[in-house]
Structures are given as C-alpha cells and as structure tokens.
Design a protein around this motif. Structure first.
Motif, PDB file in Angstrom:
ATOM      1  N   ALA A 221       1.321  -1.403  13.374  1.00 28.39           N
ATOM      2  CA  ALA A 221       1.624  -2.121  11.679  1.00 28.39           C
ATOM      3  C   ALA A 221      -0.252  -0.977  11.906  1.00 28.39           C
ATOM      4  CB  ALA A 221       1.682  -2.476  11.225  1.00 28.39           C
TER       5      ALA A 221
ATOM      6  N   SER B   7      -3.228  -1.887   5.826  1.00 24.66           N
ATOM      7  CA  SER B   7      -1.985  -1.194   5.479  1.00 24.66           C
ATOM      8  C   SER B   7      -2.679   0.357   4.474  1.00 24.66           C
ATOM      9  CB  SER B   7      -1.163  -2.511   4.579  1.00 24.66           C
ATOM     10  OG  SER B   7       0.511  -1.485   4.415  1.00 24.66           O
TER      11      SER B   7
ATOM     12  N   ASN C  77       6.105  -1.905   7.628  1.00 22.32           N
ATOM     13  CA  ASN C  77       5.475  -2.466   9.151  1.00 22.32           C
ATOM     14  C   ASN C  77       5.747  -3.171   9.433  1.00 22.32           C
ATOM     15  OD1 ASN C  77       2.836  -1.268   7.734  1.00 22.32           O
ATOM     16  ND2 ASN C  77       2.011  -2.356   6.804  1.00 22.32           N
TER      17      ASN C  77
ATOM     18  N   GLN D 247       1.137  -4.718   2.584  1.00 19.52           N
ATOM     19  CA  GLN D 247       0.913  -5.422   3.753  1.00 19.52           C
ATOM     20  C   GLN D 247       1.640  -5.874   4.924  1.00 19.52           C
ATOM     21  OE1 GLN D 247      -3.175  -5.297   4.151  1.00 19.52           O
ATOM     22  NE2 GLN D 247      -2.060  -5.463   6.675  1.00 19.52           N
TER      23      GLN D 247
ATOM     24  N   ASN E 290      -3.799  -1.567  10.384  1.00 16.86           N
ATOM     25  CA  ASN E 290      -4.633  -2.825   8.869  1.00 16.86           C
ATOM     26  C   ASN E 290      -6.038  -1.908   9.369  1.00 16.86           C
ATOM     27  OD1 ASN E 290      -5.591  -4.661   8.470  1.00 16.86           O
ATOM     28  ND2 ASN E 290      -5.932  -5.281  10.303  1.00 16.86           N
TER      29      ASN E 290
END
Lengths: 300, 339
Positions: free
Chosen positions: B189, B193, B182, B177, B191
């Motif tokens: 990044a 992850s 990221n 994450q 979401n």
C-alpha cells in the motif's frame, strides 16, 4: 509461423470446414466471457460495497468486511444522514429540478422536433444547424457568464428556475424527437392538412401518439443529466432547503462528515439514496437507454 | 384560418432565425412557390416564410433558449475576459473598463493555473489511452460472447448513469488510508495513501473517471463493431490470420471513426473535471496536486470574486481543448486517410 498457420488453417477449412471454426469460436467466447466477468466484478463491486458499507455499525475495511455480517448490520446510518441533511427534501429538490428540465424538454422539444421533421418554413436549416452546433459548446466556458446573468443580474440564485434554466431544453432529446418524426410518412400530415386540421391538432392528435416510444427515451435520456448534475446547482443554491440531494450530500462529504461518529456509513447511506432512483430506472428501461444514447451520439 | 391568425405575431418572432436563412441556406420553398404562382391551375399564395410558417412559432421557444442561455453567454464570456469585471448587486450600473489582455496575463502567469493545466495533461495521458484500449477490448469481447450479454452491458453502464457524488463516496471509502484497497495490498500500500499522495492523487482521479465513463464508451464501440462486415473476419481466418492479427488489422481500423469520437469525448470530459478534484481529493489537494482548471474557475471566479480572470481561464481552456482535439484527430483519424 504465420505461413504454416495459414496452411494449416486452409487445410482445416477444406477438410473439416465448419467444425474447426466453431471450436475456435467457442474457445474465443470462453476467453471473452472470463474477461467480461472480471470487468463486471470491477464495475459492480463498488455498488455492492456501497450498500454493505451503508449498513455497517462500525466501518470494517478488512477483506472480511466486504461480506455481510449479521452482528454488524444497522439502519442507523440512514437515520444519521437524514438528521444532518434532510433526505426527503433533497430528493424532492432533485425531483423538481429534474422534473422541470424533463417537462420543458418534452413540451418544447416535441414542438421543435416536429417542426424540423415535418414542416417547411424559412429558417429550418438554421434551426437544425443550431441544434447540432449547440452540442459542441463547452459548459465550462458558460459557467461564469451564466452565473453572472442568472444569479447576479436576474437574482435567480436559490431559485428552482435558476437551477433549471441552463438545462431547460436538452438538445439530444430534440434530436431524438426529430429522428422519430422523420420516420413518419409525410403524406400522413399532408392529408391531415388538406382536411383542414391545424398544425397544433395534427401534432397533438396524430404525430405525438405515433412517437410515444420517443417520449419515453427522451425522458430517460434527459433524466440522468439534471439528476446527477452537481456543479451548476452547487453554484446557484446556498440555501440548504433548496439544494438537490447531490449538492447536499457533497456538502456533507466536504464539511460535516468529519464530525460524525461513523462518517463513511452516513456518506454511503446518502450515496445509496442518491444512486437508487437512477440505477433502478436504468435497469428497468435499460433497452431504451442503451439504444438511444448510442444512436444519438454516433449520429450526432 | 390558423395560418392567417398566426401570421401577425409570427413575423416578429421569426425575425431572428429568418434573417440569416436568406444568406445561409438556399431557400427551398421560396423560388419554387414563385414559379408556381404563374400557373393558373395552382392558386397558391406567395408565402415568403415557407409552406408552414407556423414552424417558426414551434421552433421559437428552442431558438430563444439557445440564444439566451448558450449563444449570448458564449459572447459574454469572451467580453468579460477582456474587461475589468466584478460582481454587483442586480441593477447597479458600474463602469467596466476594457483592459485588453490583462486578465489573460494574470491567468497564464499564475503558478496554480499552470499546475492545473499540467494536472489535466497528466490526467489525459492516463485517461484517454486507458479508455480507448479498455473500452475497445471489452466491447470486442462483448461482441463475441453469447450468454449474459444484457447482464454485462447493464453492469458496465451502471457507473455511467449514477451520480458522481454518490460513487465518489464509495471510492473515498475504498481508497482511504486503511481502506479495503490498502488492506488488500498489505505492505504494498502506498504511503501516504492514494488520494493524499501528491504523486498518486491525479492518477487515482484519472482511474476513477476512466472507470465511471467506460460503460458509455464500450457501448459506443459496440455500435461501431456492428458495422464491420463478418466476411472480413472469415476471409482473414481462412488466410490464417490469428485472433491478434484479426483484431489489429480488421477491428482497430474498422472502428477508427469511433476512436476519434471516443478520444474527443474523453478529452472534453477531462477538461470539464470539477466534481472529482472537489470531493475525491478535497479541493484539488494535496497542495494543488489535483486541481483542475474548472475548479480554479470556481475558486477564482466565484469564491474570490474575480469573474474576469475566471472567464479568461475558461477561454484559454477551451482553446487548449480545441488544439488537443485537432492533434488527436490527426493522430487517431489521420492514418485512415493514408490507407
């Protein structure tokens, strides 16, 4: 466009014959070099990051964390991982597993490789065909029956022999031995036979000393298989004191890591210990590694 | 002397490999020796096992190994898949009734299995073309460059020789994450992850495997590139073919046999996927989005104690791989025949 290019190319080839080509080649080479350098970075960075991460007191995942910082360096992670999984024991088990496979491969591989290359006997063609066919058998199909046989029927679970058995003789190494023995002149062996030497003596005193490089390459080629193997030893070893390092590290990743204070530091420290022997061996012997792997896969 | 003493036990060992030889290979030594027997100057014995029958003894350990550890289990796998089979303690005799295709019906109607095959398909669609293109391009570049060749070769090959378990550790670290990837991507990044995102888990696994295996395939292509004669490039450049034309019309057809091998090996690797879904995505997660058939074989066969279903799954998987390999062979290698 291609037409004018073609004409230009042809005139250039006529007037300044070599120069244009050399110039073009050099440009090409620079472009290739840049491409390869980017590739090398992508391939090597995770290894560098593995080492850096294993030495960090607290994991720093920012971009700055990719550079070593003296304030954040510790050997603590190696102590931690060694406390959860016995690294020395893991390395020893990996070594026994790999060593057993290498020993069986070299001993039996040399015998069959020599027989296939320099002896005439009934069934030689069948043995050779077997060796080629075997390399196409998918391991996933053997997974269940081998587990049933070795763990359930023979009771070889949690046993080095059970770990080694499915990998005992590496067929690629057998192929390598055969290729090397084939290159030796058969007259050499005929002469020895006429002189009354037994086949064992011919193999031991004449053939093997001549194919020492083949033994080195076969050992290297065989090494990476069991050293990196995960699935099979994972299935047959439940006893932690018998697990190769790859298995105990995997168990640590999936079960124990969540409870550690710096899980990634410990995982990466274990990963470094597991990766180091194979990487070191590979870099040291890289010439043999590359030539044999390619040769055998293209031919086989 | 050694020949005589060895002959006794040899015949027994030899019985297995020698029998099919009579039918399979036209025996090379037999008839020739028989003909020579008549001639007076060569006093050779009749040797039904060949000139050096000891070769059978030399081959025996390897032959036994193949029969015991590969050939027999292969048949056993198929047998298990057609019977009701469960684990028993060593030596216990139980009835294992024939159940026909029941195990296959169980396997094919299981949504988890269907999902795993879909996952493997996604994996192959990403992994196989990416592997072929990247390894060919990098091998081609490696073939042209003069300096630092060994360094590049070594750096590409290092992931291939390293244990998957070890490199998965660092990939987990990179793709978590708040990992480095990221933080480099910042607001871009994904979401959730990478590895916990049901859309991205399998592509990330595919990317990982491509990265790990690429070095091997680069070297395979590098070997194939050595077989293309330099004159072809020279005459093409005289005719004004640019770099791209040369690559597309000389290099690509020139390495076609290697491409067939690369696609085949990449496909087999994909079908064998186990360590990656087990560790990288924590057991095929999220919610089965990255399970693989071999992972299900482990789960169903060994954890849940249904080896018969797992064996059937293995047979289905191998048949599937064979079919895909045949199609690929047509697509990649077929054009070579037409030209």
């Amino acid at each position: 466009m291609t037409a004018t290019n073609a004409r230009a190319g042809r005139t250039r080839a006529k007037t300044a014959d070599g120069e244009g080509a050399v110039e073009k080649r050099r440009n090409l080479s620079v472009g290739s070099f840049v491409l390869l350098a980017i590739g090398a970075f992508v391939f090597l960075f995770p290894f560098y990051y593995m080492l850096i991460g294993s030495l960090q007191t607290t994991p720093d995942t920012s971009v700055g964390g990719a550079f070593p910082s003296p304030a954040n360096i510790t050997g603590e992670n190696y102590v931690n991982i060694n406390g959860s999984i016995n690294l020395f024991k893991g390395l020893l088990n990996s070594g026994i597993f790999t060593g057993g496979v290498i020993l069986a491969t070299v001993v039996f591989g040399l015998l069959v490789g020599y027989a296939l290359a320099q002896m005439q006997f009934r069934g030689r063609g069948v043995v050779f065909a077997m060796m080629l066919l075997v390399q196409m058998i998918p391991f996933q199909l053997l997974l269940i029956p081998l587990y049933v046989m070795i763990v359930r029927n023979y009771g070889l679970g949690d046993n080095y022999l059970g770990m080694i058995l499915p990998f005992a003789i590496n067929s690629t190494a057998v192929f390598v031995f055969r290729q090397y023995f084939m290159q030796l002149p058969s007259t050499l062996f005929e002469a020895a036979r006429i002189d009354g030497a037994s086949e064992f003596r011919i193999l031991w005193q004449i053939a093997i000393p001549l194919v020492r490089p083949a033994i080195v390459t076969a050992i290297l080629l065989t090494f990476i298989g069991p050293w990196n193997e995960f699935l099979w030893p994972f299935l047959v070893t439940k006893d932690q004191s018998l697990q190769p390092l790859a298995v105990s590290l995997a168990n640590y990743i999936s079960n124990i890591a969540a409870t550690a204070s710096n899980p990634f530091g410990a995982i990466l420290a274990g990963a470094c210990v597991l990766a180091a022997p194979a990487v070191a061996l590979f870099i040291f012997f890289q010439r043999q590694f590359i030539s044999t792997n390619i040769g055998s896969s293209v031919k086989g | 002397m050694t020949l005589h003493s060895a002959n006794g036990p040899l015949r027994r060992v030899a019985a297995v490999p020698a029998a099919p030889a009579e039918a399979g290979t036209p025996s090379s030594a037999g008839p020739r020796l028989r003909r020579k027997r008549g001639s007076p100057e060569i006093k050779q014995k009749f040797r039904p096992l060949g000139k050096q029958p000891l070769g059978l003894l030399f081959s025996a350990p390897y032959v036994l190994f193949i029969l015991a550890v590969l050939a027999y289990p292969l048949g056993y796998a198929v047998w298990i898949s057609f019977h009701k089979f469960f684990f028993t303690a060593p030596g216990v005799q139980v009835d294992r009734p024939f159940v026909g295709l029941d195990n296959y019906v169980t396997v094919l109607s299981d949504p988890a299995v269907q999902r795993s095959f879909l996952n493997i398909l996604v994996f192959m669609v990403i992994n196989v073309p990416l592997t072929v293109v990247l390894s060919l391009v990098l091998a081609n570049a490696l073939n042209r460059v003069i300096r630092a060749k060994t360094f590049f070769r070594v750096s590409y090959y290092v992931p291939y020789v390293t244990a998957s378990v070890a490199v998965i550790g660092v990939w987990l670290f990179l793709f978590q994450q708040n990992g480095l990837v990221n933080s480099l991507l910042g607001p871009l990044a994904p979401n959730p992850s990478w590895l916990v995102n049901s859309w991205l888990a399998m592509p990330t696994v595919a990317l990982y495997v491509t990265w790990k295996q690429l070095g091997f395939f680069i070297l395979l292509y590098l070997a194939a590139l050595q077989n293309i004669p330099e004159e072809l490039y020279e005459s093409a450049s005289v005719d004004g073919g640019n770099k791209w034309v040369q690559f597309w019309n000389i290099t690509v057809p020139g390495v076609r046999p290697a491409s067939v091998l690369v696609t085949l090996l990449a496909t087999i690797t994909g079908a064998n996927l186990f360590t990656e879904p087990y560790l990288l995505t924590g057991g095929g997660g999220p919610d089965g989005a990255s399970t693989s058939p071999v992972f299900l074989m482990y789960q169903k066969g060994i954890l849940q104690g249904n080896p018969d279903v797992a064996a059937a799954l293995g047979v289905v998987l191998v048949i599937g791989v064979l079919l895909i390999a045949l199609i690929q062979n047509r697509l990649v290698g077929g054009r070579a025949g037409e030209e």
